[in-house]
Write an enzyme that holds these catalytic residues in place. Structure first.
Site, PDB file in Angstrom:
ATOM      1  N   HIS A   1      -3.391  -4.881   0.390  1.00 58.46           N
ATOM      2  CA  HIS A   1      -2.775  -5.189   1.382  1.00 58.46           C
ATOM      3  C   HIS A   1      -2.680  -6.815   1.650  1.00 58.46           C
ATOM      4  O   HIS A   1      -3.653  -7.448   1.815  1.00 58.46           O
ATOM      5  CB  HIS A   1      -3.428  -4.869   2.665  1.00 58.46           C
ATOM      6  CG  HIS A   1      -3.165  -3.457   3.045  1.00 58.46           C
ATOM      7  ND1 HIS A   1      -2.227  -2.758   3.855  1.00 58.46           N
ATOM      8  CD2 HIS A   1      -4.042  -2.212   2.796  1.00 58.46           C
ATOM      9  CE1 HIS A   1      -2.063  -1.606   3.823  1.00 58.46           C
ATOM     10  NE2 HIS A   1      -3.283  -1.399   3.411  1.00 58.46           N
TER      11      HIS A   1
ATOM     12  N   GLU B   1      -1.235  -9.011   3.076  1.00 56.29           N
ATOM     13  CA  GLU B   1      -1.250  -9.482   4.614  1.00 56.29           C
ATOM     14  C   GLU B   1      -2.532 -10.045   5.054  1.00 56.29           C
ATOM     15  O   GLU B   1      -2.565 -10.739   5.991  1.00 56.29           O
ATOM     16  CB  GLU B   1      -0.355  -8.854   5.455  1.00 56.29           C
ATOM     17  CG  GLU B   1      -1.018  -7.480   5.907  1.00 56.29           C
ATOM     18  CD  GLU B   1      -0.824  -6.211   4.794  1.00 56.29           C
ATOM     19  OE1 GLU B   1      -0.722  -6.395   3.794  1.00 56.29           O
ATOM     20  OE2 GLU B   1      -1.003  -5.102   5.425  1.00 56.29           O
TER      21      GLU B   1
ATOM     22  N   CYS C   1       0.729  -1.104   0.074  1.00 57.60           N
ATOM     23  CA  CYS C   1      -0.079   0.089   0.218  1.00 57.60           C
ATOM     24  C   CYS C   1       0.930   1.233  -0.087  1.00 57.60           C
ATOM     25  O   CYS C   1       1.331   1.665  -1.171  1.00 57.60           O
ATOM     26  CB  CYS C   1      -1.035   0.163   1.223  1.00 57.60           C
ATOM     27  SG  CYS C   1      -2.476   0.987   0.893  1.00 57.60           S
TER      28      CYS C   1
END
Ligand code: GLN
Length: 560
Positions: A537, A539, A410
C-alpha cells in the site's frame, strides 16, 4: 516493573516502568465534547506539528475506547480505513494523520484500545501478578492506562506526549481513561499535564446566531469528573463571536486567552500556522511552564510548509477515478486521497476524485463506459471479499484496452493479474482463490504462510517489508535507481508463482519482489502508457512533501 510493591498494600496501583522519571515528560490531553467528527484528530496532529516545530520530541498516542484489540477487523465503511504501521500494527486512520503531520513512523505503542488494556490486565491476572487482590477498574484499569503512557515516555524519551482520547467526554466507554488522566495529573504534578478540549459551537439556521450551551454542558462533564480543561478550542462554522468566548471563559473557569476559535477551513494544511498565529501552542506551553524553554523560532518553517502544501494557480484538475466498494465514505480511502493531494502539491495541479462503485457495474458494459467519461486515470484500491470484484476486473480491462493510466493497490494488483490472465493469456476462468476457491486457474492464491491460519485478527502478511527493485524497470527508475525500498503490506493472497513465467512472456514485468521468496510486489506493463500495481500500500507512506513515487508518476501520466 515495580507493580508488586504498588499492588500489595493500599489503594494505589501505579506501576512505574523502570527508568521512569516523573516530570521529565510533559503530557497534553486532547478530549472532545458535544460531537465527534469535528477535527479532534486534525487539531491534535497540528498541535504535534507545532510542538515539533519548537524543537520538542513529540509522541502522539491515541486511546481508542472500543474493545477490539486493534482496528484490523473493523469495517472501513463504518470506521474509516485501517492504517497499517511499519511494525504491522493495524490502527485507526488518525495514526495516518499523525505520521503525515510529523513526517515520522509511529509504532503500535502510539495506539491503544480498551481491548488492548484489558488484554494486558487479563494476562497479568492469569499470571498471578496481582498477588491475591481483586482486580478492579480503579485502580487496576486506570493504573494500566497510566502505565502505557509512562512506558511510551520511557521508550521514546519524548519531551511531550500528546494523548488523544477517542469519542467525546460523557461517553461511558472512555470514563476510565479520563479518570486515569485525572490521576496522572495528580501524580505527575499540575505543571506536567495540560488538559485541552475541542468543543463545538452550534449555529442553527433558524436562529442565525452562535449558541454555546451545548459546549458548556459538554465540557461540564469534564468538571464533574474533577478535570479542569485549561485550553479549549471552539470549533464552529463561522468565526467565533467574542461574546461566546466570554461565556465559555466565565462559565468554565478559564482565562479568555485560553479559549480559541477555529471555524471551518477548506485547507487543513494551513491549520498549524493559523493555530500558531492565534497562540494555541504558546498557551499550552505556558500551562506547562515551558514556553521559554521551547521558544518558537519564528514562523518561517510553518509558512513554508503552508505554501508547499497548496496548489497555486488555476490549472485544470486531473480527474482520477477510484473504483472500489466503499465509495460512500471517503474516510475508507483517506490515505489514497491524501497521497493524491501530495501529488497535486508537487505537480501544482489539482486532482479531482470521481468515485466509481464497482458493485453497480457488474454485467453492465454501458454503465462502465459512461462512468469512465472524462476520467484521466483509475485507481483500484485494496479490498476484501467478492462484492464488486467483477466490476473491478471490467475497469482494469477498460483501462488496458484504452490505454488509460491504471494504478492498482494491493487488491488492485491482483485484479490486474486476473484480468490479464483472462483476456491476454486466455485463461477464461482465471481468478483468485479468495473469490472462487475451486477456480481452474488460481492466478492469485493464498500465501504459503497463510494456509494454516484460522481466525481473522492480526494474522495477515502485515507491516513494512523490503521490496527489491529490478534494474532497468520503471519502478527502479521512479525510485531513483534504488535497489531496495521498504513499503507496508496487508494481504493474505499473492500472485501464484506457477503463473509468473506465463505472465512475463506475455508482457508483464515484475519489477519489485520480496527478497528470498517468490512474492511479486510490483508489476508494470511497459507497452502501456501507465499500468502499474503494487502488492503493498504505497498510500500509507506518502507524505505531504514526499509524495509516493508510484502515485506521482501515475498522476503525471494521467495529467498528460
Ligand atoms: N484481499 C486481498 C488479500 O488478502 C487484498 C488485500 C488488500 O487489498 N489489502 O490478499
Amino acid at each position: 516493573m515495580n507493580e508488586i510493591a504498588s499492588s500489595s498494600g493500599g489503594e494505589f496501583y501505579t506501576p512505574l516502568p523502570p527508568g521512569y522519571k516523573p516530570g521529565k515528560t510533559k503530557y497534553v490531553v486532547v478530549t472532545g465534547s458535544v460531537i465527534s467528527g469535528v477535527g479532534k484528530g486534525t487539531i491534535s496532529s497540528s498541535l504535534c506539528k507545532l510542538l515539533q516545530d519548537r524543537g520538542m520530541k513529540v509522541e502522539p498516542i491515541k486511546l481508542e475506547a472500543y474493545l477490539n484489540i486493534d482496528s484490523g477487523t473493523l469495517n472501513p465503511f463504518r470506521h474509516g480505513e485501517v492504517f497499517v504501521l511499519d511494525d504491522g500494527s493495524e490502527t485507526d486512520l488518525d495514526l495516518g494523520t499523525y505520521e503525515r503531520a510529523l513526517d515520522k513512523n509511529l509504532s503500535g505503542e502510539n495506539f491503544v484500545t480498551s481491548g488492548k488494556i484489558y488484554q494486558h490486565i487479563i494476562e497479568k491476572e492469569r499470571a498471578g501478578k496481582y498477588l491475591g487482590r481483586d482486580v478492579q477498574f480503579i485502580p487496576h484499569v486506570t493504573g494500566e492506562i497510566k502505565l502505557v503512557l509512562r512506558d511510551l515516555a520511557v521508550k521514546t524519551r519524548a519531551d511531550v506526549i500528546v494523548i488523544e482520547i477517542g469519542g467525546t467526554v460523557g461517553d461511558y466507554e472512555n470514563m476510565f481513561a479520563l479518570e486515569a488522566l485525572r490521576e496522572l495529573k495528580y501524580e505527575e504534578g499540575a505543571e506536567n499535564v495540560c488538559f485541552t478540549n475541542i468543543t463545538y459551537i452550534l449555529e442553527p439556521n433558524c436562529l442565525g446566531e452562535q449558541k454555546s450551551k451545548a459546549a458548556q454542558l459538554g465540557i461540564k462533564r469534564l468538571l464533574e469528573m474533577g478535570i479542569q480543561p485549561q485550553v479549549i478550542i471552539c470549533r464552529s462554522q463561522s468565526p467565533l463571536k467574542e461574546s461566546i468566548r466570554e461565556k465559555m471563559s466565565l462559565y468554565l473557569n478559564l482565562t479568555r486567552e485560553n479559549v480559541f476559535g477555529v471555524h471551518d477551513v477548506s485547507n487543513i494544511y494551513s491549520l498549524p500556522l493559523k493555530l500558531r498565529e492565534k497562540g494555541f501552542d504558546e498557551a499550552i506551553l505556558k500551562e506547562l511552564g515551558i514556553e521559554k524553554k521551547y521558544k518558537a523560532n519564528g514562523n518561517k518553517a510553518l509558512k513554508e510548509w503552508t505554501r508547499e502544501t497548496s496548489v497555486h494557480g488555476k490549472a485544470k484538475p486531473v480527474v482520477v477515478a477510484i473504483a472500489g466498494k466503499y465509495t460512500g465514505s471517503s474516510d475508507a480511502y483517506i490515505s489514497i486521497l491524501k497521497a493524491l493531494e501530495h501529488c497535486s502539491f508537487r505537480l501544482n495541479r489539482p486532482v479531482k476524485v470521481k468515485w466509481i462503485d464497482t458493485t453497480d457495474l457488474e454485467g453492465k458494459k454501458d454503465a462502465l463506459k459512461k462512468q469512465m467519461e472524462g476520467v484521466d486515470g483509475v485507481i483500484v484500491p485494496g479490498g476484501f471479499g467478492t462484492r464488486g470484484i467483477e466490476g473491478k476486473i471490467a475497469v482494469a480491462k477498460h483501462c488496458r484496452e484504452n490505454n488509460i493510466p491504471y494504478l492498482g493497490l494491493c487488491l488492485g494488483f491482483q485484479i490486474l493479474l486476473i484480468e490479464f490472465a483472462r483476456n491476454v493469456l486466455d485463461l477464461k476462468e482465471a481468478n483468485s482463490t479468495e473469490f472462487d476457491a475451486k477456480t481452474k486457474d488460481p492466478v492469485i492464491c493464498l500465501l504459503p504462510e497463510q494456509r494454516e491460519i484460522e481466525g481473522l485478527g492480526g494474522n495477515m502478511r502485515l507491516g513494512g517489508r523490503d521490496v527489491e527493485l529490478k534494474e532497468g524497470t520503471m519502478a527502479f527508475k521512479l525510485h531513483a535507481n534504488a535497489k531496495k525500498i521498504r513499503r507496508r503490506f496487508r494481504h493474505r493472497f499473492e500472485c501464484n508463482p506457477e503463473y509468473i513465467e506465463r505472465f512475463e512472456k506475455a508482457g508483464v514485468v515484475f519489477s519489485g519482489k520480496a527478497p528470498n521468496v517468490p512474492i511479486m510486489q510490483i508489476l508494470e506493463i511497459p507497452k502501456h502508457k501507465f499500468m502499474m500495481a503494487s502488492q503493498f500500500h504505497p498510500e500509507l507512506t506518502s507524505r505531504p512533501l514526499h509524495p509516493d513515487e508510484l502515485f506521482l508518476e501515475f498522476v503525471k501520466k494521467a495529467a498528460e
